[in-house]
Design a protein around this motif. Sequence first.
Motif, mmCIF file in Angstrom:
data_model
loop_
_atom_site.group_PDB
_atom_site.id
_atom_site.type_symbol
_atom_site.label_atom_id
_atom_site.label_comp_id
_atom_site.label_asym_id
_atom_site.label_seq_id
_atom_site.Cartn_x
_atom_site.Cartn_y
_atom_site.Cartn_z
ATOM 1 N N SER A 140 0.840 -1.199 0.000
ATOM 2 C CA SER A 140 0.000 0.000 0.000
ATOM 3 C C SER A 140 0.873 1.245 0.000
ATOM 4 O O SER A 140 2.007 1.215 0.493
ATOM 5 C CB SER A 140 -0.945 0.011 1.210
ATOM 6 N N LEU A 148 -4.635 6.429 2.359
ATOM 7 C CA LEU A 148 -4.320 5.329 1.448
ATOM 8 C C LEU A 148 -4.620 5.758 0.023
ATOM 9 O O LEU A 148 -5.764 6.056 -0.324
ATOM 10 C CB LEU A 148 -5.133 4.091 1.815
ATOM 11 N N GLY A 151 -3.318 0.515 -3.366
ATOM 12 C CA GLY A 151 -3.054 -0.730 -2.667
ATOM 13 C C GLY A 151 -3.103 -1.924 -3.602
ATOM 14 O O GLY A 151 -3.877 -1.942 -4.566
#
Length: 339
Positions: A140, A148, A151
């Motif tokens: 990630s 984030l 990923g």
Amino acid sequence: MSAKYLISAPSVLRPGTPTSLAVTILTNDPVRVTAELTNGNTSLVQAESTFTGGVTGVLVLPPFPESSVDQRYSFKLHVWGYQRERLVFINTTTLRFNPRTFSTFIQTDKHNYRPGDTVKMRVLSVQPDGKPHKGRVHVSIRDPKGNLIQGWPSLNSYLGVVSKEFHLSQTTPLGIWTIETMVDELTTEEQFIVDYYEPPHFDVQVKTAPEIVMVDDLSGTVTAQHTNGQPVQGTLSVTVTLVSALFNSGRPTIVHNATKDIHGSTQFLISQDDPPVRQHRATDLSNSQHHTNGILYITACVTEMSTGEVPMYDLNLITLLQENFPTMQEIQLCSVFEV
């Protein structure tokens, strides 16, 4: 007790991995050396061998399973030396225990990026004996605020290696980004910087052999050229860093650093007789098995003389082999990361 001796041992124990001791007897007469690993009041493994005076040898303690240890108690290495039946030395030292049975390293093609660049990354997992660890890899990427951004869950690795690319948009947030990996519940992080900076005006390349035996000298060529093909004149710094799952708990360790002038191209030679290298070899002997390898990072830094331009770097990887390494296929995971 009168015999003089030198025994080197790894500071960290790992389950399922033999523990090697480098033993040097500093007297003329042979000495029988007995070694034992204990966990609290429990004996884990023992080994014994006779060593000739003035010669360095290796005493290997067999591996022990993780199920046999209790981490609430300390781990100790005990050694005894005997000449015939007379005790001539005794010593005890405390060791650390690391239940990790493999190490993961994250590599990127460079450390600094600009918005619009592509980040090339590689995740390498190796077992303590230098062989690839073939677990599932979760990767990630997080921006400077911890969000984030990208990923890749549950990737299959090839010979312990996973390679990926990530494109940075023109509006990418500036700052320190983080690459996170998880392999068999082991988490590893590596950071890179995104910022506006002046692109380099010259390139640096390092050429070396793809692998060397531990007892060999290390040589190579560094070339520094401007984008128009003209040679760069300045100062070259070559740093040799060792990464081994068994040496220094898997942390990168600088074993040599040298500086010299460069005018377009120059060769460098790091002799195994140099004091820092010789000292590393003696220490690494106690941490490695005869079938174990490691990775040498050769970093070349060139600073241009006329402009004082910020140093430019190139990185090369070399596989470090023991003399009787059995096959060549297992070193493919240490090939150079293409930039």
